[in-house]
Design a protein around this motif. Structure first.
Motif, mmCIF file in Angstrom:
data_model
loop_
_atom_site.group_PDB
_atom_site.id
_atom_site.type_symbol
_atom_site.label_atom_id
_atom_site.label_comp_id
_atom_site.label_asym_id
_atom_site.label_seq_id
_atom_site.Cartn_x
_atom_site.Cartn_y
_atom_site.Cartn_z
ATOM 1 N N ARG A 169 0.855 -1.354 0.312
ATOM 2 C CA ARG A 169 -0.076 0.093 0.042
ATOM 3 C C ARG A 169 0.946 1.232 0.231
ATOM 4 N NH1 ARG A 169 -2.436 3.592 4.108
ATOM 5 N NH2 ARG A 169 -4.966 4.162 3.231
ATOM 6 N N GLU A 170 2.209 0.952 1.059
ATOM 7 C CA GLU A 170 2.689 2.637 0.953
ATOM 8 C C GLU A 170 3.440 2.832 -0.517
ATOM 9 O OE1 GLU A 170 1.959 4.169 3.047
ATOM 10 O OE2 GLU A 170 0.045 3.197 3.990
ATOM 11 N N LYS A 172 2.638 1.705 -3.656
ATOM 12 C CA LYS A 172 1.592 2.584 -3.962
ATOM 13 C C LYS A 172 1.878 3.712 -3.907
ATOM 14 C CE LYS A 172 -1.218 -0.610 -4.339
ATOM 15 N NZ LYS A 172 -3.142 -0.824 -4.560
ATOM 16 N N SER A 173 2.170 3.920 -2.898
ATOM 17 C CA SER A 173 1.183 5.592 -2.114
ATOM 18 C C SER A 173 2.527 6.334 -3.024
ATOM 19 C CB SER A 173 0.568 5.786 -1.173
ATOM 20 O OG SER A 173 0.907 7.150 -0.307
ATOM 21 N N ASN A 200 5.031 -4.890 -7.130
ATOM 22 C CA ASN A 200 5.388 -4.957 -6.653
ATOM 23 C C ASN A 200 6.686 -5.908 -7.017
ATOM 24 O OD1 ASN A 200 4.212 -6.968 -4.504
ATOM 25 N ND2 ASN A 200 2.597 -7.541 -5.480
ATOM 26 N N LYS A 253 -7.741 7.283 5.124
ATOM 27 C CA LYS A 253 -8.542 5.793 4.268
ATOM 28 C C LYS A 253 -8.427 5.108 2.693
ATOM 29 C CE LYS A 253 -12.718 5.916 7.149
ATOM 30 N NZ LYS A 253 -13.740 7.477 7.543
ATOM 31 N N ILE A 254 -7.766 6.244 1.887
ATOM 32 C CA ILE A 254 -7.124 6.094 0.541
ATOM 33 C C ILE A 254 -5.948 6.462 1.878
ATOM 34 C CG2 ILE A 254 -7.898 8.194 0.361
ATOM 35 C CD1 ILE A 254 -7.908 7.316 -2.515
ATOM 36 N N SER A 255 -4.032 6.148 0.569
ATOM 37 C CA SER A 255 -3.274 6.812 1.084
ATOM 38 C C SER A 255 -3.392 8.061 -0.065
ATOM 39 C CB SER A 255 -2.401 5.713 0.704
ATOM 40 O OG SER A 255 -2.450 5.806 -0.058
ATOM 41 N N GLU A 258 -2.416 7.013 -3.462
ATOM 42 C CA GLU A 258 -3.411 7.257 -4.231
ATOM 43 C C GLU A 258 -3.690 8.053 -4.842
ATOM 44 O OE1 GLU A 258 -4.865 2.774 -4.570
ATOM 45 O OE2 GLU A 258 -5.253 2.854 -2.541
ATOM 46 N N TYR A 294 -3.727 0.316 -8.762
ATOM 47 C CA TYR A 294 -4.261 1.773 -8.083
ATOM 48 C C TYR A 294 -6.053 1.440 -8.007
ATOM 49 C CZ TYR A 294 0.881 3.985 -8.218
ATOM 50 O OH TYR A 294 2.130 3.711 -7.232
ATOM 51 N N ASP A 295 -6.224 1.415 -7.165
ATOM 52 C CA ASP A 295 -7.805 1.374 -7.193
ATOM 53 C C ASP A 295 -8.679 2.843 -7.317
ATOM 54 O OD1 ASP A 295 -10.210 0.260 -6.747
ATOM 55 O OD2 ASP A 295 -9.883 0.180 -4.454
ATOM 56 N N GLN A 298 -12.312 4.706 -6.163
ATOM 57 C CA GLN A 298 -12.691 4.996 -5.564
ATOM 58 C C GLN A 298 -12.947 6.195 -4.715
ATOM 59 O OE1 GLN A 298 -10.133 3.991 -1.530
ATOM 60 N NE2 GLN A 298 -8.667 3.802 -3.177
#
Ligand code: NAD
Ligand code: ZN
Length: 355
Positions: A169-170, A172-173, A200, A253-255, A258, A294-295, A298
């Motif tokens: 998560r971090e 990606k951020s 990854n 809640k979202i980085s 992102e 990336y989502d 959202q």
């Protein structure tokens, strides 16, 4: 990094914390106290390494993890810690953690006894951005980063050892800010990200190279405009809409990255419209963002009216006009006042792509 007042060095590499301690042995001895501020997670993961490699005696002040440390309460607690430990104007404070710890600690450094020596030991990819440039801040309940100061560090010690424990998560951020730095500076560099299929297990050498480049882009812009009266606004690419998404979904809640990745998509659409970016680039970037994990969907949780409200409240909004950082072409940013109607169209387009 050259600044108006003086300048500072940014050191990058694996295992460089020990080198920092040796290189600065005398200087560190001359401070009457060294205080490291870190968050619960970072400290629990890396205490042993720091104790082994940071050879000067120090005191440790732990703050809550992530965005929750950028509060008045934590700000006061760190000051209380400094006072109780007898810190003086001749003490030095070290931010050891991600951008949140860096922002909080920097603001404490800027204000404790009107300013004490400040060092950054960043531990996230995102912090390649936040640890350079001297912006420090805490949040007000009404708005993020609303209370702060420009305060440059004495040195940034970016030891890649710490990145080993960084969750995806971090990664990606942080990579979103790296990609931002590429978009505002270098067409060829952007192409490198199009070769990726995932974030990854990034190649370490490649990451080092990208972070080095990202820091240079940031440093160059900060050198031209330390206090954000002109060029520094380019660094806000993707942030006007991105910050609104981040605020709307909720900080943490979202980085941050992102949200910025999402924000760069409308910024690219606007760049097609108001700059000379080839048609279709925003769409290809949208696909890249999805491929890298990336989502983007959202954003569907944020009604446009809410985003518009947040955009109007943004620090960069002046006289109700939205100043967007856009690209004329890749690597060539400019600032443009964009009518809300145009942003709404891009927002609608993005939602259509997602559906
Ligand atoms: P963060 O400090 O919130 O770190 C994110 C999370 O990762 C936290 O839970 C933290 O405990 C954890 N973490 C940190 N390092 C780790 C490691 N090595 N291994 C495992 N976990 C680790 O923040 P961030 O994402 O680095 O930065 C976001 C913050 O930076 C925001 O508050 C944003 O406003 C600020 N920011 C500031 C600037 C600036 O110029 N000052 C620029 C960009 C962002
Ligand atoms: Zn950012």
């Amino acid at each position: 990094v050259k600044t108006n007042a003086s300048g500072y060095e940014v050191h990058l590499g694996e295992g460089i914390l020990e080198d920092f301690s040796f290189r600065n042995k005398k200087k560190l001895e001359d401070y009457d106290q060294l205080i490291i501020v870190s968050d619960e997670i970072v400290w629990s993961l890396h205490e042993d390494y720091v104790r082994e490699n940071f050879t000067a005696p120090f005191k440790i002040c732990i703050v809550p993890t992530g965005e929750s440390c950028k509060t008045f309460e934590s700000y006061l607690n760190v000051h209380t810690f400094l006072l109780q430990e007898g810190a003086t104007r001749n003490s030095a404070i070290f931010a050891f953690g991600g951008g949140a710890v860096g922002d909080l600690t920097g603001f404490v450094a800027a204000t404790f006894m009107r300013g004490i020596a400040f060092y950054q030991i960043p531990t996230t990819i995102l912090a390649h951005d936040s640890s350079v440039g001297g912006k420090t801040a805490i949040n007000h309940p009404i708005g993020k980063n609303m209370i702060g100061a420009f305060y440059q560090p004495k040195e940034v010690i970016y030891d890649f050892h710490f990145l080993k424990t960084l969750p995806l998560r971090e990664v990606k951020s942080g990579m979103a800010e790296v990609i931002k730095h590429s978009l505002i500076s270098d067409n060829k560099w952007v192409e490198e990200f199009y070769q990726l299929t995932s974030l990854n297990n990034l190649d370490k050498q490649q990451l080092l190279h990208w972070l080095d480049k990202g820091i240079r882009v940031k440093a160059k812009i900060v050198e031209m405009d330390e206090k954000e009266s002109s060029f520094r606004k380019y660094l806000n690419f993707g942030h006007t809409y991105g910050h609104a998404v981040e605020a709307s979904i909720g900080y943490g809640k979202i980085s941050h990255g992102e949200a910025v990745m999402i924000g760069m998509i409308p910024a690219l659409m606007l760049s097609e419209k108001f700059g000379n970016l080839p048609n279709g680039f925003a769409k290809s970037f949208y696909s890249l963002a999805i491929r890298l994990g990336y989502d983007i969907k959202q954003v569907l949780a944020c009604p446009f009216e809410k985003l518009a409200d947040f955009m109007l409240k943004d620090k960069k909004t002046m006289k109700k006009q939205l100043h967007f950082a856009l690209l004329d072409t890749i690597g060539v940013p400019f600032i443009k006042v964009v009518p809300m109607e145009d942003i709404k169209q891009c927002d609608e387009q993005l939602r259509k792509w997602i559906m």
